[in-house]
Scaffold this active site. Structure first.
Site, short mmCIF file in Angstrom:
data_model
loop_
_atom_site.label_atom_id
_atom_site.label_comp_id
_atom_site.label_asym_id
_atom_site.label_seq_id
_atom_site.Cartn_x
_atom_site.Cartn_y
_atom_site.Cartn_z
N THR A 180 0.83 -1.19 -0.07
CA THR A 180 -0.12 -0.16 -0.07
C THR A 180 0.68 1.15 -0.05
OG1 THR A 180 -0.16 0.42 2.32
CG2 THR A 180 -1.63 -1.29 1.43
N ARG A 181 0.30 2.40 0.10
CA ARG A 181 0.84 3.60 -0.04
C ARG A 181 1.32 4.22 1.52
NH1 ARG A 181 -0.44 9.17 -0.26
NH2 ARG A 181 -2.70 8.60 -0.28
N LYS A 182 1.02 3.39 2.48
CA LYS A 182 1.51 3.64 3.95
C LYS A 182 2.83 3.37 4.16
CE LYS A 182 -3.22 2.25 5.41
NZ LYS A 182 -3.87 1.39 6.40
N THR A 183 3.78 4.12 3.39
CA THR A 183 4.95 4.01 3.39
C THR A 183 5.51 5.05 4.48
OG1 THR A 183 5.10 5.35 1.44
CG2 THR A 183 5.39 2.66 1.19
N HIS A 189 5.26 -3.71 5.07
CA HIS A 189 6.14 -2.89 5.15
C HIS A 189 6.02 -1.89 6.52
CE1 HIS A 189 3.08 0.04 3.54
NE2 HIS A 189 2.71 -1.13 2.64
#
Length: 313
Positions: free
Chosen positions: A140-143, A286
């Protein structure tokens, strides 16, 4: 099997990020560098835990910018196993000892994080495949802000899809977008008016009825958020049976179904696996992922290490 050259994915600007990392870590005087001086030395990169090796280009770039050379004993994407619990030599780094130590922490931090993401990605993918899931597993974009390139790269090396890279990569309409525009239909139509044919539209829904509205409005991907078990499977099967063009439905549409929300390696096999589901997306590969522990040790004698991959210390 020859592993892909993942480094070819990286954008032209990525090496400037490495320069920024080095500048952040040594913004003024290098006290330790003064102590050790510029004598040529050899250092060994040691794996202290098993995992998937990822982040090789970043590690290389750190030491390249410092005038050092790196000789790898493993390839990116390889699974590193310890031998009798002993640390394994993964690479040999040569250069002025001051520069070896100047790049040590930046290079290790990047390699450890990237390898951790790749290892978690590979483990999650294997768990899903063993449970019978044939579709796409995606991150996902939860980086981490400022570190997305490394984390997304680790996902790819680990074998999973990176989903959308950023806000510009794909249109994703979540609950806030829907509430702000009044309806799913309004949000999808407004997005399509500017995104054109080249951008997919992914819409987050909470129920079968919302999914139907999104599909009829022209969404390409329907994210069934926080649905699990029988509720998820029944909803997905019904949508495919009643609305998908491939099922011979009159006026049917082509769309993908995505399962998302609270999925991790412990529950992925327990209620997210069905042929009607095309994508499983997760942040578990991640966020809060354990790093793979590496260390860099300077050999005082500067003796070259064995080229055998199984070398352990």
């Amino acid at each position: 099997m020859t592993l892909p050259n993942y480094a070819a994915l990286l954008p032209p600007s990525w090496k400037t990020q490495v320069s920024a990392w080095l500048a952040e870590d040594c913004p003024a005087f290098d006290w330790g560098g003064f102590v050790v001086g510029d004598a040529p030395r050899t250092a060994h990169l040691l794996a202290k835990a098993p995992g998937i090796l990822a982040g090789v280009p970043f590690f290389n770039a750190v030491f390249d910018q410092l005038g050092c050379t790196v000789e790898w004993k493993f390839k990116e994407g390889d699974a590193i196993q310890l031998h009798g619990g002993k640390r394994v030599v993964v690479a040999v780094v040569k250069g002025p000892v001051r520069n070896l130590l100047l790049g040590e922490r930046v290079a290790l931090n990047t390699l450890a994080r990237c390898s951790g993401v790749a290892t978690a990605s590979r483990a999650f993918l294997d768990k899903a495949r063993n449970a019978g899931f044939k579709g796409i597993v995606a991150g996902t974009r939860k980086t981490t802000p400022g570190f997305r390139l490394v984390e997304k790269y680790g996902m790819v090396v680990g074998g999973v899809d990176m989903h959308r890279y950023d806000l510009s990569s794909m249109v994703m309409l979540k609950d806030n977008h829907i509430w702000a525009t009044g309806s799913i239909t309004n949000a999808v139509q407004k997005a399509r008016s500017v995104a054109g044919f080249s951008q997919r539209i992914d819409v987050e829904v909470q129920s079968y009825d919302e999914a139907v509205e999104a599909i009829k409005a022209g969404a390409d991907v329907i994210m069934l958020d926080n649905l699990t078990g029988d509720a998820l499977v029944q909803c997905a099967q019904r949508l495919k049976t009643e609305l998908h063009a491939s099922r011979g439905v009159a006026g049917g549409r082509s769309f993908l179904l995505e399962s998302s929300g609270g999925i991790d390696i412990d529950n992925v096999a327990g209620g997210h696996v069905d042929d009607a589901i095309d994508i499983i997306s997760t942040s578990a590969i991640h966020q809060s992922t354990k790093h793979i522990d590496f260390s860099l040790k300077v050999d005082p004698s500067s003796a070259s290490s064995s080229s055998d991959q199984s070398t352990a210390v």
